[in-house]
Design a protein around this motif. Structure first.
Motif, mmCIF file in Angstrom:
data_model
loop_
_atom_site.group_PDB
_atom_site.id
_atom_site.type_symbol
_atom_site.label_atom_id
_atom_site.label_comp_id
_atom_site.label_asym_id
_atom_site.label_seq_id
_atom_site.Cartn_x
_atom_site.Cartn_y
_atom_site.Cartn_z
ATOM 1 N N SER A 172 16.993 -3.408 22.295
ATOM 2 C CA SER A 172 16.503 -3.144 20.941
ATOM 3 C C SER A 172 16.236 -1.662 20.707
ATOM 4 O O SER A 172 16.425 -1.159 19.595
ATOM 5 N N GLN A 173 15.795 -0.949 21.743
ATOM 6 C CA GLN A 173 15.503 0.477 21.601
ATOM 7 C C GLN A 173 16.754 1.333 21.635
ATOM 8 O O GLN A 173 16.696 2.512 21.288
ATOM 9 N N GLY A 174 17.884 0.774 22.049
ATOM 10 C CA GLY A 174 19.101 1.550 22.226
ATOM 11 C C GLY A 174 19.435 1.683 23.699
ATOM 12 O O GLY A 174 18.609 1.387 24.574
ATOM 13 N N LEU A 175 20.642 2.121 24.002
ATOM 14 C CA LEU A 175 21.069 2.251 25.397
ATOM 15 C C LEU A 175 20.129 3.176 26.168
ATOM 16 O O LEU A 175 19.801 4.271 25.704
ATOM 17 N N ASN A 176 19.746 2.737 27.365
ATOM 18 C CA ASN A 176 18.793 3.506 28.157
ATOM 19 C C ASN A 176 19.327 4.885 28.518
ATOM 20 O O ASN A 176 18.594 5.880 28.499
ATOM 21 N N CYS A 177 20.622 4.977 28.850
ATOM 22 C CA CYS A 177 21.172 6.282 29.243
ATOM 23 C C CYS A 177 21.150 7.268 28.079
ATOM 24 O O CYS A 177 20.920 8.476 28.278
ATOM 25 N N ILE A 178 21.341 6.780 26.856
ATOM 26 C CA ILE A 178 21.288 7.653 25.682
ATOM 27 C C ILE A 178 19.857 8.126 25.467
ATOM 28 O O ILE A 178 19.603 9.314 25.208
ATOM 29 N N ARG A 179 18.898 7.221 25.611
ATOM 30 C CA ARG A 179 17.489 7.604 25.427
ATOM 31 C C ARG A 179 17.041 8.585 26.504
ATOM 32 O O ARG A 179 16.239 9.477 26.241
ATOM 33 N N GLN A 180 17.574 8.434 27.713
ATOM 34 C CA GLN A 180 17.271 9.395 28.767
ATOM 35 C C GLN A 180 17.789 10.785 28.398
ATOM 36 O O GLN A 180 17.101 11.800 28.598
ATOM 37 N N ASP A 181 19.003 10.830 27.867
ATOM 38 C CA ASP A 181 19.584 12.112 27.459
ATOM 39 C C ASP A 181 18.796 12.733 26.310
ATOM 40 O O ASP A 181 18.610 13.954 26.262
ATOM 41 N N VAL A 182 18.345 11.902 25.392
ATOM 42 C CA VAL A 182 17.540 12.391 24.267
ATOM 43 C C VAL A 182 16.236 12.988 24.788
ATOM 44 O O VAL A 182 15.794 14.054 24.331
ATOM 45 N N ALA A 183 15.608 12.315 25.742
ATOM 46 C CA ALA A 183 14.357 12.818 26.312
ATOM 47 C C ALA A 183 14.574 14.193 26.958
ATOM 48 O O ALA A 183 13.748 15.108 26.792
ATOM 49 N N LYS A 184 15.678 14.354 27.683
ATOM 50 C CA LYS A 184 15.981 15.648 28.298
ATOM 51 C C LYS A 184 16.194 16.718 27.226
ATOM 52 O O LYS A 184 15.753 17.862 27.379
ATOM 53 N N TYR A 185 16.894 16.338 26.159
ATOM 54 C CA TYR A 185 17.115 17.277 25.052
ATOM 55 C C TYR A 185 15.787 17.731 24.457
ATOM 56 O O TYR A 185 15.566 18.923 24.206
ATOM 57 N N MET A 186 14.880 16.778 24.246
ATOM 58 C CA MET A 186 13.593 17.112 23.637
ATOM 59 C C MET A 186 12.759 17.999 24.551
ATOM 60 O O MET A 186 12.096 18.938 24.098
ATOM 61 N N GLU A 187 12.786 17.730 25.861
ATOM 62 C CA GLU A 187 12.043 18.567 26.793
ATOM 63 C C GLU A 187 12.575 19.994 26.794
ATOM 64 O O GLU A 187 11.807 20.963 26.836
ATOM 65 N N THR A 188 13.894 20.133 26.740
ATOM 66 C CA THR A 188 14.499 21.469 26.680
ATOM 67 C C THR A 188 14.147 22.162 25.371
ATOM 68 O O THR A 188 13.758 23.340 25.355
ATOM 69 N N ARG A 189 14.257 21.439 24.264
ATOM 70 C CA ARG A 189 13.935 22.002 22.947
ATOM 71 C C ARG A 189 12.494 22.470 22.886
ATOM 72 O O ARG A 189 12.198 23.535 22.309
ATOM 73 N N ASP A 190 11.586 21.705 23.470
ATOM 74 C CA ASP A 190 10.154 21.972 23.354
ATOM 75 C C ASP A 190 9.592 22.773 24.526
ATOM 76 O O ASP A 190 8.372 22.792 24.749
ATOM 77 N N GLY A 191 10.466 23.422 25.298
ATOM 78 C CA GLY A 191 9.997 24.317 26.350
ATOM 79 C C GLY A 191 9.271 23.623 27.480
ATOM 80 O O GLY A 191 8.329 24.181 28.060
ATOM 81 N N GLY A 192 9.702 22.407 27.826
ATOM 82 C CA GLY A 192 9.111 21.708 28.954
ATOM 83 C C GLY A 192 8.060 20.681 28.612
ATOM 84 O O GLY A 192 7.545 19.993 29.512
ATOM 85 N N VAL A 193 7.704 20.542 27.348
ATOM 86 C CA VAL A 193 6.754 19.491 26.959
ATOM 87 C C VAL A 193 7.371 18.138 27.321
ATOM 88 O O VAL A 193 8.501 17.846 26.919
ATOM 89 N N PRO A 194 6.671 17.314 28.106
ATOM 90 C CA PRO A 194 7.277 16.064 28.591
ATOM 91 C C PRO A 194 7.649 15.105 27.463
ATOM 92 O O PRO A 194 6.946 14.992 26.457
ATOM 93 N N ALA A 195 8.766 14.415 27.660
ATOM 94 C CA ALA A 195 9.229 13.388 26.719
ATOM 95 C C ALA A 195 9.643 12.162 27.519
ATOM 96 O O ALA A 195 10.371 12.280 28.505
ATOM 97 N N GLU A 196 9.154 10.999 27.130
ATOM 98 C CA GLU A 196 9.446 9.756 27.832
ATOM 99 C C GLU A 196 10.498 8.960 27.078
ATOM 100 O O GLU A 196 10.365 8.741 25.865
#
Length: 365
Positions: A172-196
């Motif tokens: 329901s949340q979407g493919l796990n591998c895509i969400r993992q990639d999104v989390a990495k993108y957000m952490e990079t965008r936000d200078g290391g602020v953790p994203a789950e």
């Protein structure tokens, strides 16, 4: 909870309705950007053919129709969506006239009502199309005509699909591998602020995600009905969704003389006035602005977060244009990053859902 969303443009009619509608002259006028029912044009529902609309209007000959414009859901009937309104309909009529050889002082109509990059001639990104082709037809993985990086990406996506098929149902949340990639993108965008990745949801368009969250937030009756604060000027999805859900719209006006800035005093004044007739619970922020194009400063975002903290408001941060910043004097700051860096007092208290989309600056389709 955060959402990064992908665009979807689909209209599905199944079963008995499909067989009935098959006899009608079809001419879709379906809202794009994943608006769903909130994207309905004017006073009609979001999936109506010319023939079906004609049947709805023709209730004078048969007053006992189950569905007509007169007796349809009044909240849907009240929904308006100017992006697809009379000006766009007129533009379509002029386009048809030009195609039929009509002489006018111009040769084409340029539609600027939506951010439809491909309609304006932008070409698709090759890598994206290659990955989609490989996932859709895995036999192409053996083809020498596709690059190794596209094949690697496709294999990883298929590995996370049930039966390693793109046609399987996803979580329901979407493919796990895509969400993992999104989390990495957000952490990079936000200078290391953790994203789950567990806090990321993939939806069929930013508008669908926004409407879904608003459905969860709207409740109460009378003076306790949920109030939603939205900026003026606004992207009309918000007023349309508020009408559809029967919530109460609370306008706050951006300061045109100050580059369409958000004024905390303006927020406070309109919030206090609204408490006389509803229960304000939601504060919508569009940053970068649509249609105004302003980019909020870090200080401005901090002021908004403090305001939401003091007034116990749920923040919806529409950040789909974060890639579309061209002024050297402006810098995008995500609400998530600023909230986190304001410390536990705010980060553990203020409720925030932010939205991004692949359909705008990220991929342009």
């Amino acid at each position: 909870m955060y959402a990064l969303v992908a665009p979807a443009r689909r209209a599905v009619v199944t079963g008995r309705s499909a067989r009935c509608w098959a006899r009608l002259p079809v001419s879709w006028w379906f809202a794009d950007r994943g608006e769903g029912l909130a994207g309905a044009q004017g006073s009609a529902a979001s999936l109506i053919t010319e023939g079906a609309a004609s049947l709805l209007r023709d209730h004078s000959r048969n007053g006992d129709r189950v569905l007509s414009i007169a007796n349809m859901n009044p909240q849907v009937r009240a929904t308006e969506y100017a992006v697809r309104g009379p000006i766009v309909i007129k533009a379509g009529e002029i386009e048809k006239e030009l195609q039929q050889g009509a002489q006018k002082p111009f040769t084409e109509v340029i539609k600027a009502n939506i951010g439809d990059a491909h309609a304006m001639g932008q070409q698709p990104i090759t890598f994206l199309r290659q990955v989609v082709a490989l996932c859709t037809y895995p036999e192409l993985l053996e083809s020498p005509h596709f690059p190794a990086d596209a094949k690697e990406r496709a294999r990883r996506i298929l590995l996370y699909c049930g039966g390693q098929s793109l046609g399987s149902y996803s979580a329901s949340q979407g493919l796990n591998c895509i969400r993992q990639d999104v989390a990495k993108y957000m952490e990079t965008r936000d200078g290391g602020v953790p994203a789950e990745s567990d806090n990321i949801y993939i939806t069929t368009g930013a508008s669908d995600g926004i409407t879904t969250i608003m459905k969860l937030l709207v409740s109460g009756e009378g003076r306790m009905r949920t109030g939603v604060m939205i900026p003026i000027p606004q992207y009309p999805l918000y007023s349309a969704a508020i009408s559809e859900l029967g919530a109460t719209q609370i306008n706050y006006y951006l300061d045109e003389e100050n580059g369409w800035a958000l004024d905390k005093n303006e927020l406070k004044r309109n919030l206090n006035a609204a408490r006389e007739y509803c229960n304000p619970k939601v504060l919508c922020i569009i940053n970068p602005g649509n249609p105004t194009g302003q980019v909020q400063s870090r200080k401005g975002i901090e002021d908004v977060i403090r305001f939401a903290y003091e007034e116990k408001l749920f923040i919806l941060a529409d950040e789909v244009y974060q890639e579309n910043i061209y002024s050297e004097d402006c810098k995008f700051h995500s609400f998530k990053k600023v909230l986190y860096e304001m410390g536990p007092e705010y980060f553990s208290t203020v409720e925030l859902v932010s939205f991004h989309s692949t359909s705008k600056g990220y991929t342009g389709e």
